[in-house]
Design a protein around this motif. Structure first.
Motif, short mmCIF file in Angstrom:
data_model
loop_
_atom_site.label_atom_id
_atom_site.label_comp_id
_atom_site.label_asym_id
_atom_site.label_seq_id
_atom_site.Cartn_x
_atom_site.Cartn_y
_atom_site.Cartn_z
N SER A 67 -61.72 -38.12 -42.55
CA SER A 67 -62.53 -37.48 -43.61
C SER A 67 -63.94 -37.20 -43.14
O SER A 67 -64.52 -36.16 -43.46
CB SER A 67 -62.56 -38.39 -44.84
N ALA A 68 -64.50 -38.15 -42.37
CA ALA A 68 -65.84 -37.95 -41.82
C ALA A 68 -65.87 -36.74 -40.89
O ALA A 68 -66.82 -35.94 -40.91
CB ALA A 68 -66.30 -39.20 -41.07
N LEU A 69 -64.80 -36.58 -40.10
CA LEU A 69 -64.72 -35.42 -39.20
C LEU A 69 -64.58 -34.11 -39.97
O LEU A 69 -65.12 -33.08 -39.57
CB LEU A 69 -63.54 -35.58 -38.24
N VAL A 70 -63.84 -34.15 -41.09
CA VAL A 70 -63.72 -32.95 -41.94
C VAL A 70 -65.10 -32.53 -42.45
O VAL A 70 -65.48 -31.35 -42.39
CB VAL A 70 -62.76 -33.20 -43.13
N LEU A 71 -65.87 -33.53 -42.94
CA LEU A 71 -67.23 -33.24 -43.42
C LEU A 71 -68.11 -32.71 -42.29
O LEU A 71 -68.88 -31.76 -42.48
CB LEU A 71 -67.86 -34.53 -43.98
N LEU A 98 -62.19 -29.57 -36.91
CA LEU A 98 -61.30 -29.61 -38.07
C LEU A 98 -59.85 -29.84 -37.64
O LEU A 98 -59.13 -30.64 -38.26
CB LEU A 98 -61.39 -28.30 -38.87
N THR A 99 -59.42 -29.17 -36.57
CA THR A 99 -58.05 -29.36 -36.08
C THR A 99 -57.81 -30.83 -35.71
O THR A 99 -56.78 -31.41 -36.05
CB THR A 99 -57.77 -28.46 -34.85
N SER A 100 -58.81 -31.45 -35.04
CA SER A 100 -58.69 -32.87 -34.68
C SER A 100 -58.62 -33.74 -35.94
O SER A 100 -57.82 -34.68 -36.01
CB SER A 100 -59.89 -33.32 -33.84
N ALA A 101 -59.46 -33.42 -36.93
CA ALA A 101 -59.50 -34.22 -38.17
C ALA A 101 -58.16 -34.13 -38.91
O ALA A 101 -57.62 -35.15 -39.36
CB ALA A 101 -60.63 -33.73 -39.06
N ILE A 102 -57.62 -32.91 -39.03
CA ILE A 102 -56.35 -32.74 -39.74
C ILE A 102 -55.20 -33.39 -38.97
O ILE A 102 -54.29 -33.98 -39.56
CB ILE A 102 -56.05 -31.23 -39.98
N ALA A 103 -55.26 -33.28 -37.62
CA ALA A 103 -54.24 -33.94 -36.79
C ALA A 103 -54.26 -35.45 -37.03
O ALA A 103 -53.21 -36.09 -37.10
CB ALA A 103 -54.47 -33.63 -35.32
N MET A 104 -55.47 -36.00 -37.19
CA MET A 104 -55.60 -37.43 -37.46
C MET A 104 -55.05 -37.78 -38.84
O MET A 104 -54.38 -38.78 -39.04
CB MET A 104 -57.08 -37.84 -37.35
N LYS A 105 -55.34 -36.92 -39.80
CA LYS A 105 -54.84 -37.16 -41.17
C LYS A 105 -53.32 -37.10 -41.24
O LYS A 105 -52.68 -37.87 -41.95
CB LYS A 105 -55.42 -36.11 -42.13
N LEU A 106 -52.74 -36.13 -40.51
CA LEU A 106 -51.29 -35.94 -40.56
C LEU A 106 -50.53 -36.93 -39.68
O LEU A 106 -49.40 -37.29 -39.97
CB LEU A 106 -50.94 -34.51 -40.11
#
Length: 346
Positions: A67-71, A98-106
């Motif tokens: 989430s911090a990376l998304v922000l 953002l790609t890294s952040a979403i990859a982490m979330k998924l």
């Protein structure tokens, strides 16, 4: 956990997902993701077992970092372009973050380590939520920003996810871990096509969520968590076990079952985009996943329990299978013939 608390957490999950999916501003999307994370934590740790607490802690730490990376990515984009709109993410650095952040979330490779551990520490119903509804907001964000993402990075992440998801699921005896690696492998298929045809990613996700829901609910009905107990559970509800066999083969992507549809369409689209080598590679890597699905399917219906050891025989239950499982199972197996209609809807 009492019913009122459970209801509050489920409503919060739906609220967080709805906020993220329907938002245009990055701060609102981030708020939805945070509500989701905070609502699922009590559901993961409700058994108060040390493994459940560990799973909740791991989930909280990884999701907070993501989430911090998304922000951070949205702020970087706003700094350079003056835009807070989700669809206006045009700065290359912001897209990479953002790609890294979403990859982490998924839970895409190489940010996948938390997912099997968290799923293993959660109850089956929470595992179902983690594998399906919790993946929807990040995929929606990828869908909205798909035009500005880096195709090479996503293709690399997708092929690595399919490879590791298949490879690491081979030696597992815990069914929840097998399903976690199955999820990582399927996410690879979704990630590879998001830049070229985002609607196919959503179709793949919907069908994957439906088949995974069928498997989790079936396992919850017959109360099975390990391969060894799956071998002796066939006497409980034989008809449901036979349908579980077909659903597992559908999740593996075998024709003429529903799971073949998204794989077929993705391979076709990749070939149109002159990415035949990537399509060939990801198809071959999905054979690894096919092996552990066949192993699960074999243990479900074909293996008889050993008669040499003394074990308690599980006898048939009188309760009927729920209508929800019956509908989901039928859809998980028989949607391929109406694929032209599905494509016109999508």
């Amino acid at each position: 956990m009492n019913a009122q608390a459970n209801l509050i957490f489920i409503i919060s999950l739906l609220l967080g997902t709805t906020i993220t999916i329907s938002s245009n501003h990055w701060i609102m999307a981030w708020t939805g993701l945070e509500i989701n994370t905070l609502a699922i934590l009590p559901l993961i740790s409700k058994s108060h077992h040390p493994r459940a607490i560990e799973a909740a802690t791991k989930y909280f730490l990884t999701q907070s970092a993501a989430s911090a990376l998304v922000l951070f990515s949205s702020m970087t984009n706003a700094w350079h372009t003056g835009q807070w709109d989700i669809t206006q993410l045009t700065h290359p650095t912001s897209s990479l973050i953002l790609t890294s952040a979403i990859a982490m979330k998924l839970g895409l490779v190489p940010f996948h380590f938390w997912f099997p551990e968290v799923l293993q520490g959660s109850p089956l119903t929470t595992g179902l939520l983690l594998s399906t509804i919790m993946k929807l907001p990040p995929i929606a964000l990828l869908y909205m920003t798909s035009h500005s993402l880096n195709p090479t990075l996503l293709t690399t992440l997708a092929i690595l996810s399919t490879a590791l998801g298949g490879w690491m699921g081979l030696n597992q005896t815990q069914i929840r871990k097998v399903l976690a690696f199955s999820s990582i492998s399927h996410l690879g298929w979704m990630a590879i096509i998001i830049v070229y045809n985002p609607k196919l990613t959503l179709l793949n996700f919907y069908l994957y969520a439906m088949m995974t829901a069928t498997i989790f609910l079936t396992l919850n009905t017959i109360k099975v968590l390990k391969l060894s107990t799956l071998m002796t559970a066939w006497t409980k509800i034989p008809s449901l076990n036979a349908m579980l066999l077909l659903t597992l083969l559908s999740l593996a992507g075998l024709p003429p079952l529903t799971g073949f549809l998204p794989k077929w369409l993705i391979i076709q689209e990749l070939t149109k985009q002159d990415m035949a080598p990537a399509a060939t590679l990801i198809s071959l890597l999905s054979l690894l996943s096919l092996f552990f699905y066949l192993r699960l399917a074999y243990c479900t219906t074909i293996t008889l329990p050993p008669h040499t050891t003394n074990h308690m025989k599980q006898w048939r239950t009188n309760k009927s299978t729920s209508t929800m499982i019956a509908i989901l199972t039928t859809m998980s197996i028989m949607l391929l013939p109406i694929s032209p209609m599905i494509l016109t809807i999508v």
